[in-house]
Design a protein around this motif. Sequence first.
Motif, PDB file in Angstrom:
ATOM      1  N   GLN A 123      34.739  35.727  33.495  1.00 21.16           N
ATOM      2  CA  GLN A 123      35.085  36.649  34.580  1.00 21.16           C
ATOM      3  C   GLN A 123      35.597  37.957  33.996  1.00 21.16           C
ATOM      4  N   ILE A 124      35.063  39.070  34.526  1.00 20.71           N
ATOM      5  CA  ILE A 124      35.486  40.390  34.062  1.00 20.71           C
ATOM      6  C   ILE A 124      36.640  40.913  34.909  1.00 20.71           C
ATOM      7  N   SER A 125      36.420  40.972  36.236  1.00 21.62           N
ATOM      8  CA  SER A 125      37.453  41.500  37.125  1.00 21.62           C
ATOM      9  C   SER A 125      37.163  41.033  38.536  1.00 21.62           C
ATOM     10  N   ASP A 126      38.114  41.283  39.425  1.00 18.98           N
ATOM     11  CA  ASP A 126      37.942  40.911  40.829  1.00 18.98           C
ATOM     12  C   ASP A 126      37.098  41.944  41.531  1.00 18.98           C
ATOM     13  N   SER A 127      36.203  41.475  42.406  1.00 26.68           N
ATOM     14  CA  SER A 127      35.302  42.393  43.106  1.00 26.68           C
ATOM     15  C   SER A 127      36.040  43.309  44.064  1.00 26.68           C
ATOM     16  N   TYR A 128      37.273  42.939  44.481  1.00 30.14           N
ATOM     17  CA  TYR A 128      38.027  43.767  45.423  1.00 30.14           C
ATOM     18  C   TYR A 128      38.333  45.143  44.829  1.00 30.14           C
TER      19      TYR A 128
END
Length: 237
Positions: free
Chosen positions: A230-235
């Motif tokens: 996981q890179i980052s949250d889509s939010y």
Amino acid sequence: MELIYVIACLLVSLVVVPVSSFSDDPDTQKILAILAGQRNEILQLKETVLRVENDNKELKNEIHHLKEKTEHHTKHNANTLKIANMSPRHKRLLLDPLNEYTENQRVAFTAKLSKHMTNLGNNQPIVFDAIVTNVGQHYSPNTGVFTAPTNATYYFFASIMSHSGKVLESEIVKNGVRMVMMYSYDTAHEQGTNSVVLQLSAGDEVWVRHTLTIGSMVYGNTWSTFSGFQISDSYYL
């Protein structure tokens, strides 16, 4: 003696006189009428008091309900204000729908193929059965499928080695749809590699599969691997 006689006569007269004679008296009738009217007024006042008491009970219950409702809204507004004043990181952790990960523990995995695979069918999944890393346990070594635990952006990489002198095409797919392809062919062993960044929703699946009917053998012995994290949250993209 005369005085005693007079008193005795008076007592006899009081006993002998019928009660009806009192009710026939005009003054007595007025008093009785007044008492009857007062009795009716007392009954009406009693009914009014009971009605007022019931109304007071209903008002008391309504006030209690409004007080509870006001306290609930006050707490809700206070929590909303707290969330609005939070940093993006804390807000993200609070609003995570599955609440299964933290900033310091995002999902990640690497799996390798422990044995050769032969006679691959059309679009057959390549199951990397030997786990190297599986943070969050969202990659299955039984099916070869990674399942996204939450809405986020992920990076995937695959390296597929073909047998000596054999052609092999494979691909990374999302929910069965091709994202990128790998190709390997040489007179000796050759590795085809590729990578892709994907925005996934919770429940989306990613895996590696054989492409069509081009080649049918994957070289194992840990030479072929599949990784993702996981890179980052889509939010916050």
